[in-house]
Enzyme design. Sequence first.
Site, PDB file in Angstrom:
ATOM      1  N   HIS A 134      35.478  40.756  42.159  1.00  0.00           N
ATOM      2  CA  HIS A 134      35.339  40.769  43.631  1.00  0.00           C
ATOM      3  C   HIS A 134      33.867  40.504  43.967  1.00  0.00           C
ATOM      4  O   HIS A 134      33.328  39.485  43.570  1.00  0.00           O
ATOM      5  CB  HIS A 134      35.863  42.118  44.141  1.00  0.00           C
ATOM      6  CG  HIS A 134      36.062  42.216  45.621  1.00  0.00           C
ATOM      7  ND1 HIS A 134      36.184  41.135  46.448  1.00  0.00           N
ATOM      8  CD2 HIS A 134      36.168  43.310  46.455  1.00  0.00           C
ATOM      9  CE1 HIS A 134      36.351  41.533  47.699  1.00  0.00           C
ATOM     10  NE2 HIS A 134      36.340  42.850  47.732  1.00  0.00           N
ATOM     11  N   HIS A 160      40.537  31.842  43.419  1.00  0.00           N
ATOM     12  CA  HIS A 160      40.769  32.825  44.478  1.00  0.00           C
ATOM     13  C   HIS A 160      42.239  33.236  44.471  1.00  0.00           C
ATOM     14  O   HIS A 160      43.110  32.428  44.147  1.00  0.00           O
ATOM     15  CB  HIS A 160      40.401  32.244  45.849  1.00  0.00           C
ATOM     16  CG  HIS A 160      40.190  33.298  46.879  1.00  0.00           C
ATOM     17  ND1 HIS A 160      41.214  33.805  47.640  1.00  0.00           N
ATOM     18  CD2 HIS A 160      39.073  33.984  47.239  1.00  0.00           C
ATOM     19  CE1 HIS A 160      40.738  34.733  48.433  1.00  0.00           C
ATOM     20  NE2 HIS A 160      39.440  34.876  48.213  1.00  0.00           N
ATOM     21  N   ASP A 166      31.126  33.189  46.458  1.00  0.00           N
ATOM     22  CA  ASP A 166      30.097  33.688  45.538  1.00  0.00           C
ATOM     23  C   ASP A 166      29.414  32.580  44.735  1.00  0.00           C
ATOM     24  O   ASP A 166      28.351  32.805  44.161  1.00  0.00           O
ATOM     25  CB  ASP A 166      30.721  34.704  44.578  1.00  0.00           C
ATOM     26  CG  ASP A 166      31.274  35.900  45.324  1.00  0.00           C
ATOM     27  OD1 ASP A 166      30.576  36.403  46.217  1.00  0.00           O
ATOM     28  OD2 ASP A 166      32.406  36.316  45.028  1.00  0.00           O
ATOM     29  N   ARG A 201      33.486  29.289  53.340  1.00  0.00           N
ATOM     30  CA  ARG A 201      32.255  30.104  53.271  1.00  0.00           C
ATOM     31  C   ARG A 201      31.285  29.452  52.283  1.00  0.00           C
ATOM     32  O   ARG A 201      30.074  29.517  52.442  1.00  0.00           O
ATOM     33  CB  ARG A 201      32.588  31.534  52.842  1.00  0.00           C
ATOM     34  CG  ARG A 201      33.521  32.266  53.805  1.00  0.00           C
ATOM     35  CD  ARG A 201      33.958  33.599  53.267  1.00  0.00           C
ATOM     36  NE  ARG A 201      34.678  33.482  52.005  1.00  0.00           N
ATOM     37  CZ  ARG A 201      35.036  34.515  51.239  1.00  0.00           C
ATOM     38  NH1 ARG A 201      34.744  35.746  51.611  1.00  0.00           N
ATOM     39  NH2 ARG A 201      35.694  34.326  50.104  1.00  0.00           N
ATOM     40  N   SER A 246      38.082  45.256  48.777  1.00  0.00           N
ATOM     41  CA  SER A 246      37.230  46.145  49.590  1.00  0.00           C
ATOM     42  C   SER A 246      37.868  46.469  50.938  1.00  0.00           C
ATOM     43  O   SER A 246      37.843  47.626  51.380  1.00  0.00           O
ATOM     44  CB  SER A 246      35.841  45.543  49.778  1.00  0.00           C
ATOM     45  OG  SER A 246      35.926  44.213  50.228  1.00  0.00           O
TER      46      SER A 246
HETATM   47  C1  LIG Z   1      39.285  35.506  42.032  1.00  0.00           C
HETATM   48  C2  LIG Z   1      40.251  35.717  40.890  1.00  0.00           C
HETATM   49  C3  LIG Z   1      40.113  37.148  40.384  1.00  0.00           C
HETATM   50  C4  LIG Z   1      41.670  35.515  41.410  1.00  0.00           C
HETATM   51  O1  LIG Z   1      42.540  35.928  40.396  1.00  0.00           O
HETATM   52  P1  LIG Z   1      44.076  35.510  40.398  1.00  0.00           P
HETATM   53  O2  LIG Z   1      44.640  35.620  41.773  1.00  0.00           O
HETATM   54  O3  LIG Z   1      44.724  36.305  39.342  1.00  0.00           O
HETATM   55  O4  LIG Z   1      43.978  33.968  40.021  1.00  0.00           O
HETATM   56  P2  LIG Z   1      45.075  33.042  39.364  1.00  0.00           P
HETATM   57  O5  LIG Z   1      46.454  33.436  39.777  1.00  0.00           O
HETATM   58  O6  LIG Z   1      44.645  31.662  39.622  1.00  0.00           O
HETATM   59  O7  LIG Z   1      44.904  33.412  37.810  1.00  0.00           O
HETATM   60  C5  LIG Z   1      45.724  32.813  36.839  1.00  0.00           C
HETATM   61  C6  LIG Z   1      44.952  32.749  35.538  1.00  0.00           C
HETATM   62  O8  LIG Z   1      43.840  31.870  35.714  1.00  0.00           O
HETATM   63  C7  LIG Z   1      42.657  32.550  35.347  1.00  0.00           C
HETATM   64  N1  LIG Z   1      41.554  32.154  36.231  1.00  0.00           N
HETATM   65  C8  LIG Z   1      41.507  32.217  37.578  1.00  0.00           C
HETATM   66  N2  LIG Z   1      40.283  31.873  38.005  1.00  0.00           N
HETATM   67  C9  LIG Z   1      39.550  31.608  36.911  1.00  0.00           C
HETATM   68  C10 LIG Z   1      38.200  31.241  36.700  1.00  0.00           C
HETATM   69  N3  LIG Z   1      37.349  31.103  37.692  1.00  0.00           N
HETATM   70  N4  LIG Z   1      37.781  31.048  35.421  1.00  0.00           N
HETATM   71  C11 LIG Z   1      38.626  31.203  34.390  1.00  0.00           C
HETATM   72  N5  LIG Z   1      39.908  31.581  34.526  1.00  0.00           N
HETATM   73  C12 LIG Z   1      40.358  31.781  35.772  1.00  0.00           C
HETATM   74  C13 LIG Z   1      42.962  34.018  35.585  1.00  0.00           C
HETATM   75  O9  LIG Z   1      42.056  34.852  34.868  1.00  0.00           O
HETATM   76  C14 LIG Z   1      44.385  34.107  35.116  1.00  0.00           C
HETATM   77  O10 LIG Z   1      44.359  34.157  33.712  1.00  0.00           O
HETATM   78  P3  LIG Z   1      45.438  35.049  32.892  1.00  0.00           P
HETATM   79  O11 LIG Z   1      46.769  34.447  33.216  1.00  0.00           O
HETATM   80  O12 LIG Z   1      45.009  34.893  31.485  1.00  0.00           O
HETATM   81  O13 LIG Z   1      45.304  36.449  33.406  1.00  0.00           O
HETATM   82  C15 LIG Z   1      39.975  34.699  39.757  1.00  0.00           C
HETATM   83  O14 LIG Z   1      40.069  33.394  40.252  1.00  0.00           O
HETATM   84  C16 LIG Z   1      38.628  34.923  39.082  1.00  0.00           C
HETATM   85  O15 LIG Z   1      38.540  35.742  38.176  1.00  0.00           O
HETATM   86  N6  LIG Z   1      37.559  34.172  39.516  1.00  0.00           N
HETATM   87  C17 LIG Z   1      36.234  34.395  38.983  1.00  0.00           C
HETATM   88  C18 LIG Z   1      35.602  35.614  39.612  1.00  0.00           C
HETATM   89  C19 LIG Z   1      35.238  35.358  41.049  1.00  0.00           C
HETATM   90  O16 LIG Z   1      34.647  34.352  41.397  1.00  0.00           O
HETATM   91  N7  LIG Z   1      35.574  36.317  41.918  1.00  0.00           N
HETATM   92  C20 LIG Z   1      35.239  36.256  43.316  1.00  0.00           C
HETATM   93  C21 LIG Z   1      36.441  35.987  44.141  1.00  0.00           C
HETATM   94  S1  LIG Z   1      36.024  35.752  45.825  1.00  0.00           S
END
Ligand SMILES: CC(C)(COP(=O)(O)OP(=O)(O)OC[C@H]1O[C@@H](n2cnc3c(N)ncnc32)[C@H](O)[C@@H]1OP(=O)(O)O)[C@@H](O)C(=O)NCCC(=O)NCCS
Length: 466
Positions: free
Chosen positions: A302, A348, A403, A357, A272
Amino acid sequence: MSAAIFRSVAKQSRSSAWARSARFASTAAKQQTLKERLAELIPQELEQVKAVRAEHGKKSFGPVLVDQLYGGMRGLPALIWDGSVLDADEGIRFRGKTITECQELLPKAPGGSEPLPEGLFWLLVTGEIPTQEQVDALSKDWAARAAIPEFVEELLDRCPPTLHPMSQFSLAVTALNHDSTFAKAYSQGISKKEYWGPVFEDCMDLIAKLPNIAGRIYRNVYGQGKVPAIDATKDYSWNLANVLGFAEKSDFVELLRLYITIHSDHEGGNVSAHTGKLVGSALSDPFLAFGASLNGLAGPLHGLANQEVLLWLRKMQSKIGVDASDETVKEYVWSTLKGGQVVPGYGHAVLRKTDPRYSAQREFALKHLPEDPLFKLVGQVYNIVPGVLLEAGKAKNPWPNVDAHSGVLLTYYGLDQMNFYTVLFGVSRAFGVAAQLIWDRALGAPLERPKSYSTAHIKKMFDGKN
Ligand SMILES: CC(C)(COP(=O)(O)OP(=O)(O)OC[C@H]1O[C@@H](n2cnc3c(N)ncnc32)[C@H](O)[C@@H]1OP(=O)(O)O)[C@@H](O)C(=O)NCCC(=O)NCCS
C-alpha cells in the site's frame, strides 16, 4: 427519491438550518463555515439513504464467488462512500470530479496553479466547490488547531531515530485520542443523532495537527533542528512545507498542494480508507481510527510502495549504472520478478490503466523538472515495465500507480529521506478518511461485521453439487 420527498427534505433542512444559524447571527454576512453547510446537508442525505434503502434495499448486487472470499474480497461490493469513486479505466473522481477538473475548479493560493487541499476537503465533505473565502477560513481554522499536546511532543522526542517514521506517526496520532471531543462526549452519554458534531471537531483537529507531528518526526529523525511555528496567515501546504524546512521553495509548496489532493482518497475499499471506516464503526474516535489507517498505509503493498519505488530505482542504478540501456533495464526488471519480488509502483487491485495520479505528477515534472535524470529514468522504466509484466502474465494491471512517481518529485526538491515519504501520504490520506468518518457517524453507519467461513464449511456447502 421522489420530488415530493426532496421538496420536504429541502424545506425541513432550511428551517433546521435557520434554527442552527441563530447562534451564528453575528456573522450572518459571512459565508457559511464547513460545519454549517454540513449541518444543512446531513438531513437531506439521511432522507436520501432512507429512500434508497426503502426502494432498493432487498435487491441483489450480484453473486459472491468463493474465489472472492479467498482472494482478498477483490471486486466484492461491500461498502458505501460518496466522497470518491474509482473507475478501473478512468481512475479516481472526487465527488464526481476528475483530478484535472479539481485542478481547474478548486481555489488556489495567490500566484499558485495547483488546488488547495483545503478546497478538496470541502469538496469531499459537501460535494460542492468552496469559495476562496471559505477555503481561506479553513486554512485559518486548521492553523488555530495545529498545536499538539506537550506529552505527544515528548513521546516523539523519545522515539529512537531508527523507529520507522510511520510507526512514530501512528503512535502520535493514536495518542491524540487523549483529547478526543467525541470520546468525551460519548462517555457523557451523547445521543446517536449528535455523533457527527464531535467527530467533525476531532477530524478538524486531526488534520490540523498532522503538520506539527510530521515536522517533528522529520526533524527528530534526520537531525534538522526545531520545528518552526505554524503561520496562521498561510495555507496548510505552505505550513507543512515549512515544518519540513522547504517553504522557501515555492514549487515544492505547489507540489505538496497537488500531492495532498491526489493522495487524499481512493474510494472506500483500499486498506487505509477501509481500516479507518472499520475501526470508526466500533465508535473508536477519529484518532484511534486514523491511527489504524496509518498502520495499514505503512505496508509495502500500500503506501510504503512510494518509499520502495525509490529504493528499487536507486538499487537498480547502483547495479546497472545511471545511463543503462533499455535492454539492461529490462533485464533488471526481470531479475526482480525472478527473485519473487514485486515491481513497486506498478499494478493495482482496481485500476486497469495508467493511474491518473501518476499522470498528474508526470505533468508536474514535465513543467518543473523535465531534465531531471531520475525523472527520465522513471520515464524509461514506464516504457519497459508494463511490457515485462504483460509477458510475465500474472499482474492484471501492468501500468504504473501513484507511487511510481511521487518519490522522484520529492527527491528533486531535496526531500530525499525515502522512509519519510509514506508520512506525507498519511497526511494526505487523513483528508479522505476524516471526510468518511464524519459522514459515517452522520448517517449512523453501523458496526461492521461481515461473516467469515471455514474451508470445511465451503467444502460442505458445495462438494458434490454442481
Ligand atoms: C497493488 C497490488 C498489491 C495489487 O495486488 P493484486 O490486486 O493482488 O494484483 P493482481 O491481481 O494483478 O495480482 C496477480 C499476481 O500478479 C502479481 N503482481 C501484481 N502486481 C505486480 C507487480 N507490480 N510486480 C510483480 N508482480 C505483480 C501479484 O503479486 C499476484 O501474484 P501471485 O498470483 O503470485 O500472488 C500489486 O499490483 C502490487 O504488489 N504492486 C506493487 C506494489 C505497489 O505498487 N503498491 C501500491 C499500490 S497503489
